[in-house]
Enzyme design. Structure first.
Site, PDB file in Angstrom:
ATOM      1  N   GLY A  69       0.496  -0.780  -0.495  1.00  0.00           N
ATOM      2  CA  GLY A  69       0.395  -0.159   0.360  1.00  0.00           C
ATOM      3  C   GLY A  69       1.123   1.291  -0.048  1.00  0.00           C
ATOM      4  CB  ILE A  70       4.121   2.244   1.466  1.00  0.00           C
ATOM      5  CG1 ILE A  70       4.822   1.206   0.912  1.00  0.00           C
ATOM      6  CG2 ILE A  70       3.497   2.237   2.870  1.00  0.00           C
ATOM      7  CD1 ILE A  70       6.812   1.580   1.351  1.00  0.00           C
TER       8      ILE A  70
ATOM      9  CB  THR B  44      -0.623   2.070  -4.218  1.00  0.00           C
ATOM     10  OG1 THR B  44      -1.193   2.932  -3.146  1.00  0.00           O
ATOM     11  CG2 THR B  44      -1.118   0.779  -4.044  1.00  0.00           C
TER      12      THR B  44
ATOM     13  N   PRO C  60       0.501  -1.524  -8.378  1.00  0.00           N
ATOM     14  CG  PRO C  60      -0.502  -3.268  -9.373  1.00  0.00           C
ATOM     15  CD  PRO C  60       0.862  -2.702  -9.830  1.00  0.00           C
TER      16      PRO C  60
ATOM     17  CG  ASN D 138       6.440  -3.109  -0.043  1.00  0.00           C
ATOM     18  OD1 ASN D 138       5.240  -3.778  -0.029  1.00  0.00           O
ATOM     19  ND2 ASN D 138       6.270  -1.454  -0.661  1.00  0.00           N
ATOM     20  CB  ILE D 139      10.137  -7.586  -4.278  1.00  0.00           C
ATOM     21  CG1 ILE D 139       8.470  -7.546  -5.795  1.00  0.00           C
ATOM     22  CG2 ILE D 139       9.177  -8.819  -3.008  1.00  0.00           C
ATOM     23  CD1 ILE D 139       8.159  -8.613  -5.968  1.00  0.00           C
TER      24      ILE D 139
ATOM     25  CB  THR E 191       0.475  -4.348   5.198  1.00  0.00           C
ATOM     26  OG1 THR E 191       0.784  -5.866   5.486  1.00  0.00           O
ATOM     27  CG2 THR E 191       0.978  -3.336   6.829  1.00  0.00           C
TER      28      THR E 191
END
Length: 370
Positions: free
Chosen positions: A78-79, A81, A86, A160-161, A254
């Protein structure tokens, strides 16, 4: 906290229907005070009151008090987007809702290690769309960097990746990439495990080649933790050191649906305030089979839920701390640097392409003359 952590990444299952869960909450809320005492050890919901108010303002005052020196951030998709990446579970715009074109047996299969070994094509097609370097860090990323600059950030634990935390300025020691990273890649063969660089992998992905090991011809996979794989050892060693020292936990972007990452919320001390900045309240089932956030937020003395986008929440908190102008200037300055670098690289690529074309014409003309 004494329960052993699972060492593989998996999604927390939902074992009861929404109707049953709603009835459960309605039954349990009147008994919150009793349960707080009964489950104080297992849930960590009793301790010294630190916040003078369960609001963003109360969190800001706590940070400004000088008593808050070791902030841990837990972040998810969510950080990112607002950068154009997405998230996973939004009903219409999320990643899992838009994978039909890959003909997967189920959405999560694209990140299942066994499926990947048999059918690597969908993952690498998706990797081309989400590859690092195509997006800029968000306000939220730079807020975390600002916490570091202020000497307040203990660590950022990320699901996140996309590597945007690194692009924003966090160093390796500031960051625990719980679900891995594109920064390095390895051969999937246990007998080989040859390592490959991010640049090597990028060339393969954008040339539509399935990356194969140059030594044994097995698949090469970015060091992203798929479902069914072990998390990095550093996740567990750092967790054991960091969370007992944490005096403010900030959870952003998250859904807290994937273990063991979601269980980190219970690793802080019983008095440590926990701030959630998210579009909705998060948290599925805890390691003790308890919907911790939905219960705690009803009668909590340390949990604050600020329901908004991550960027808006960070801007609001920065404003209360007197950092808003500094944060906005940082975002503007760093984005300009990224844009300038991208233009320079594009110009260099164009120059190289032009040089190759002119060389080709010259060689063609020479051949005709001969």
């Amino acid at each position: 906290d004494s329960a052993p952590e699972p060492e593989v990444r998996h999604k927390t299952p939902t074992s009861v229907s929404a109707t049953h869960r709603q009835s459960y909450y309605l039954f349990i809320f009147p008994a919150v005070d009793f349960l707080r005492n009964l489950f104080s050890k297992t849930l960590g919901i009793s301790g010294e009151k630190v916040l003078d108010e369960l609001t963003l303002e109360g969190v800001a005052r706590y940070i400004q008090s000088g008593a808050c020196k070791n902030i841990i951030c837990m972040v998810g998709a969510g950080i990112s987007t607002s950068a154009g990446i997405p998230d996973f579970r939004s009903p219409e715009t999320g990643l899992y809702a838009n994978l039909q074109k890959y003909n997967l047996p189920y959405p999560e299969a694209i990140f299942q290690i066994d499926y990947f070994k048999k059918h690597p094509e969908p993952f690498f097609a998706l990797a081309r769309e989400l590859y690092p370097g195509l997006f800029k860090p968000t306000v939220c990323h730079y807020f975390i960097k600002l916490l570091k600059d202020k000497g307040l950030l203990k660590r950022c634990y990320s699901q996140n990746i996309d590597t945007l935390e690194r692009v924003a300025g966090l160093e390796s020691e500031d960051l625990i990439e719980a679900h891995g990273t594109f920064y390095s890649s390895h051969c999937v063969s246990f007998m080989c495990r040859s390592e490959y660089s991010m640049d090597w992998m990028k060339v393969k992905i954008f040339s539509d080649d399935i990356p194969k090991c140059e030594k044994c011809n097995s698949l090469v996979k970015p060091d992203i933790v798929f479902f069914g794989e072990n998390l990095p050892k550093r996740f567990f060693t750092s967790m054991a050191m960091d969370f007992p020292r944490c005096d403010l936990l900030i959870i952003m972007g998250t859904s807290l649906q994937v273990q063991p990452f979601a269980a980190l919320v219970g690793r802080v001390s019983k008095s440590c305030p926990r701030l959630l900045i998210n579009l909705e309240k998060a948290g599925g089932v805890s390691p003790h089979n308890f919907p911790w956030w939905r219960l705690l937020n009803a009668r909590s003395f340390r949990d604050v839920a600020h329901i908004s986008t991550c960027d808006d929440g960070c801007l609001a908190l920065a404003d209360l701390l007197g950092w808003k102008a500094e944060l906005e200037e940082m975002v503007k300055r760093e984005h300009e640097k990224i844009d300038s670098k991208a233009k320079e690289e594009q110009a260099n690529q164009s120059a190289v392409a032009t040089g190759k074309a002119e060389t080709g014409k010259a060689e063609t003309g020479k051949t005709k003359a001969e």
